[in-house]
Design a protein around this motif. Structure first.
Motif, PDB file in Angstrom:
ATOM      1  N   GLU A 110       0.838  -1.191   0.000  1.00 60.21           N
ATOM      2  CA  GLU A 110       0.000   0.000   0.000  1.00 60.21           C
ATOM      3  C   GLU A 110       0.875   1.242   0.000  1.00 60.21           C
ATOM      4  O   GLU A 110       1.795   1.369   0.801  1.00 60.21           O
ATOM      5  N   TYR A 111       0.581   2.155  -0.922  1.00 60.18           N
ATOM      6  CA  TYR A 111       1.302   3.428  -1.025  1.00 60.18           C
ATOM      7  C   TYR A 111       0.303   4.545  -0.747  1.00 60.18           C
ATOM      8  O   TYR A 111      -0.725   4.639  -1.406  1.00 60.18           O
ATOM      9  N   VAL A 112       0.613   5.381   0.235  1.00 56.30           N
ATOM     10  CA  VAL A 112      -0.248   6.501   0.582  1.00 56.30           C
ATOM     11  C   VAL A 112       0.331   7.751  -0.076  1.00 56.30           C
ATOM     12  O   VAL A 112       1.506   8.071   0.087  1.00 56.30           O
ATOM     13  N   ILE A 113      -0.523   8.438  -0.827  1.00 59.17           N
ATOM     14  CA  ILE A 113      -0.094   9.637  -1.549  1.00 59.17           C
ATOM     15  C   ILE A 113      -0.847  10.824  -0.965  1.00 59.17           C
ATOM     16  O   ILE A 113      -2.079  10.904  -1.066  1.00 59.17           O
ATOM     17  N   PRO A 114      -0.129  11.745  -0.329  1.00 58.65           N
ATOM     18  CA  PRO A 114      -0.805  12.917   0.226  1.00 58.65           C
ATOM     19  C   PRO A 114      -1.349  13.805  -0.892  1.00 58.65           C
ATOM     20  O   PRO A 114      -0.787  13.872  -1.976  1.00 58.65           O
ATOM     21  N   TYR A 115      -2.458  14.468  -0.596  1.00 54.57           N
ATOM     22  CA  TYR A 115      -3.077  15.360  -1.577  1.00 54.57           C
ATOM     23  C   TYR A 115      -3.318  16.714  -0.939  1.00 54.57           C
ATOM     24  O   TYR A 115      -3.781  16.816   0.186  1.00 54.57           O
ATOM     25  N   SER A 116      -3.005  17.738  -1.691  1.00 54.01           N
ATOM     26  CA  SER A 116      -3.302  19.104  -1.272  1.00 54.01           C
ATOM     27  C   SER A 116      -3.889  19.831  -2.465  1.00 54.01           C
ATOM     28  O   SER A 116      -3.353  19.754  -3.566  1.00 54.01           O
ATOM     29  N   ASP A 117      -4.998  20.552  -2.260  1.00 58.49           N
ATOM     30  CA  ASP A 117      -5.610  21.241  -3.391  1.00 58.49           C
ATOM     31  C   ASP A 117      -4.857  22.511  -3.779  1.00 58.49           C
ATOM     32  O   ASP A 117      -5.272  23.237  -4.670  1.00 58.49           O
ATOM     33  N   ILE A 118      -3.707  22.762  -3.157  1.00 60.84           N
ATOM     34  CA  ILE A 118      -2.852  23.875  -3.567  1.00 60.84           C
ATOM     35  C   ILE A 118      -2.347  23.649  -4.992  1.00 60.84           C
ATOM     36  O   ILE A 118      -2.153  24.588  -5.754  1.00 60.84           O
ATOM     37  N   GLU A 119      -2.168  22.371  -5.377  1.00 56.92           N
ATOM     38  CA  GLU A 119      -1.674  22.039  -6.706  1.00 56.92           C
ATOM     39  C   GLU A 119      -2.693  22.346  -7.800  1.00 56.92           C
ATOM     40  O   GLU A 119      -2.349  22.486  -8.959  1.00 56.92           O
ATOM     41  N   ASN A 120      -3.971  22.453  -7.436  1.00 60.74           N
ATOM     42  CA  ASN A 120      -5.025  22.709  -8.415  1.00 60.74           C
ATOM     43  C   ASN A 120      -5.300  24.201  -8.495  1.00 60.74           C
ATOM     44  O   ASN A 120      -5.799  24.796  -7.556  1.00 60.74           O
ATOM     45  N   LYS A 121      -5.003  24.767  -9.648  1.00 64.42           N
ATOM     46  CA  LYS A 121      -5.120  26.211  -9.809  1.00 64.42           C
ATOM     47  C   LYS A 121      -6.553  26.680 -10.007  1.00 64.42           C
ATOM     48  O   LYS A 121      -6.923  27.745  -9.592  1.00 64.42           O
ATOM     49  N   LYS A 141      -0.255  14.218  -7.927  1.00 63.99           N
ATOM     50  CA  LYS A 141       1.066  13.830  -8.416  1.00 63.99           C
ATOM     51  C   LYS A 141       1.513  12.540  -7.733  1.00 63.99           C
ATOM     52  O   LYS A 141       1.382  12.384  -6.522  1.00 63.99           O
ATOM     53  N   VAL A 142       2.038  11.615  -8.538  1.00 66.57           N
ATOM     54  CA  VAL A 142       2.490  10.318  -8.051  1.00 66.57           C
ATOM     55  C   VAL A 142       3.957  10.160  -8.433  1.00 66.57           C
ATOM     56  O   VAL A 142       4.360  10.562  -9.518  1.00 66.57           O
ATOM     57  N   VAL A 143       4.755   9.577  -7.549  1.00 62.44           N
ATOM     58  CA  VAL A 143       6.189   9.447  -7.821  1.00 62.44           C
ATOM     59  C   VAL A 143       6.589   7.980  -7.950  1.00 62.44           C
ATOM     60  O   VAL A 143       6.569   7.250  -6.972  1.00 62.44           O
ATOM     61  N   ASN A 144       6.930   7.558  -9.161  1.00 66.43           N
ATOM     62  CA  ASN A 144       7.537   6.243  -9.471  1.00 66.43           C
ATOM     63  C   ASN A 144       7.033   5.072  -8.639  1.00 66.43           C
ATOM     64  O   ASN A 144       7.817   4.342  -8.049  1.00 66.43           O
ATOM     65  N   ILE A 145       5.736   4.870  -8.593  1.00 65.80           N
ATOM     66  CA  ILE A 145       5.214   3.755  -7.809  1.00 65.80           C
ATOM     67  C   ILE A 145       4.905   2.560  -8.696  1.00 65.80           C
ATOM     68  O   ILE A 145       5.379   1.460  -8.450  1.00 65.80           O
ATOM     69  N   VAL A 146       4.096   2.755  -9.712  1.00 67.84           N
ATOM     70  CA  VAL A 146       3.643   1.631 -10.527  1.00 67.84           C
ATOM     71  C   VAL A 146       3.768   1.928 -12.012  1.00 67.84           C
ATOM     72  O   VAL A 146       3.717   3.069 -12.434  1.00 67.84           O
ATOM     73  N   ASN A 147       3.933   0.867 -12.786  1.00 66.03           N
ATOM     74  CA  ASN A 147       3.894   1.021 -14.234  1.00 66.03           C
ATOM     75  C   ASN A 147       2.990  -0.032 -14.868  1.00 66.03           C
ATOM     76  O   ASN A 147       3.026  -0.234 -16.058  1.00 66.03           O
ATOM     77  N   GLU A 148       2.199  -0.721 -14.046  1.00 66.21           N
ATOM     78  CA  GLU A 148       1.257  -1.729 -14.536  1.00 66.21           C
ATOM     79  C   GLU A 148      -0.050  -1.604 -13.771  1.00 66.21           C
ATOM     80  O   GLU A 148      -0.319  -0.573 -13.175  1.00 66.21           O
ATOM     81  N   ASP A 149      -0.852  -2.667 -13.755  1.00 69.35           N
ATOM     82  CA  ASP A 149      -2.157  -2.667 -13.089  1.00 69.35           C
ATOM     83  C   ASP A 149      -2.018  -2.354 -11.602  1.00 69.35           C
ATOM     84  O   ASP A 149      -1.049  -2.760 -10.963  1.00 69.35           O
ATOM     85  N   PHE A 150      -3.032  -1.669 -11.054  1.00 75.44           N
ATOM     86  CA  PHE A 150      -3.039  -1.341  -9.623  1.00 75.44           C
ATOM     87  C   PHE A 150      -4.453  -1.013  -9.180  1.00 75.44           C
ATOM     88  O   PHE A 150      -5.339  -0.795 -10.006  1.00 75.44           O
ATOM     89  N   LEU A 151      -4.678  -0.975  -7.862  1.00 72.13           N
ATOM     90  CA  LEU A 151      -5.938  -0.536  -7.268  1.00 72.13           C
ATOM     91  C   LEU A 151      -5.756   0.877  -6.745  1.00 72.13           C
ATOM     92  O   LEU A 151      -4.711   1.197  -6.169  1.00 72.13           O
TER      93      LEU A 151
END
Length: 174
Positions: free
Chosen positions: A85-96, A104-114
């Motif tokens: 399990e990879y937890v990705i924090p989200y902040s709406d500051i990135e949405n203009k 934004k996701v950093v190098n976690i998966v390159n195939e199927d995932f949930l």
């Protein structure tokens, strides 16, 4: 002699242009969520092994030209791949402009995932609880070139499907 060279060069350009294929990759959920579009973008859409770079969530009604805002109510999303399990924090500051949710996701998966997104609030106040989504890598192939649109026998000029199906069956023109 000059005419022969011009004809040869022109012929080479036409035949090479007809055989060029444009392959693009993306991640998409198998399930459909009413009114919400969720797409994953790889770092490089032209490379098969490119990892997931971002997740875009938007209101499907935006296609009519009106821009409807969305709000992610949870401050993180989760990706599950191969039992991890990879937890990705989200902040709406990135949405203009709040028309879409960009994660934004950093190098976690390159195939199927949930993907677990949680709750999304639409511009009309409705809250949509998004269930876990199974994402697969998709491929879109299109013929490029001068004669790509000319096909008198009715064969298709593009392919769209999961990468898994493409590897299993290949791209067969009918």
């Amino acid at each position: 002699m000059a005419k022969k060279i011009i004809v040869i060069i022109f012929s080479i350009l036409i035949f090479n242009a007809c055989s060029m294929l444009d392959k693009q990759y993306s991640f998409s959920a198998i399930e459909y969520i009413k009114g919400i579009s969720i797409v994953g973008s790889p770092k490089n859409i032209y490379t098969e092994n490119s990892s997931l770079s971002s997740i875009w969530i938007s209101d499907s009604r935006n296609w009519d030209g009106k821009k409807r805002k969305l709000k992610l109510l949870d401050n993180e999303v989760k990706i599950i791949k191969d039992g991890r399990e990879y937890v990705i924090p989200y902040s709406d500051i990135e949405n203009k402009n709040d028309i879409y949710i960009y994660i934004k996701v950093v190098n976690i998966v390159n195939e199927d995932f949930l993907l677990y997104i949680g709750r999304v609030q639409l511009d009309n106040g409705e809250i949509v609880n998004i269930p876990p989504l199974h994402f697969k890598k998709y491929i879109y192939i299109k013929k490029n070139g001068i004669l790509a649109g000319i096909d008198p026998v009715g064969r298709f000029e593009s392919y769209s499907g999961t990468l898994e199906e493409y590897k299993k069956n290949g791209w067969k023109e009918e």
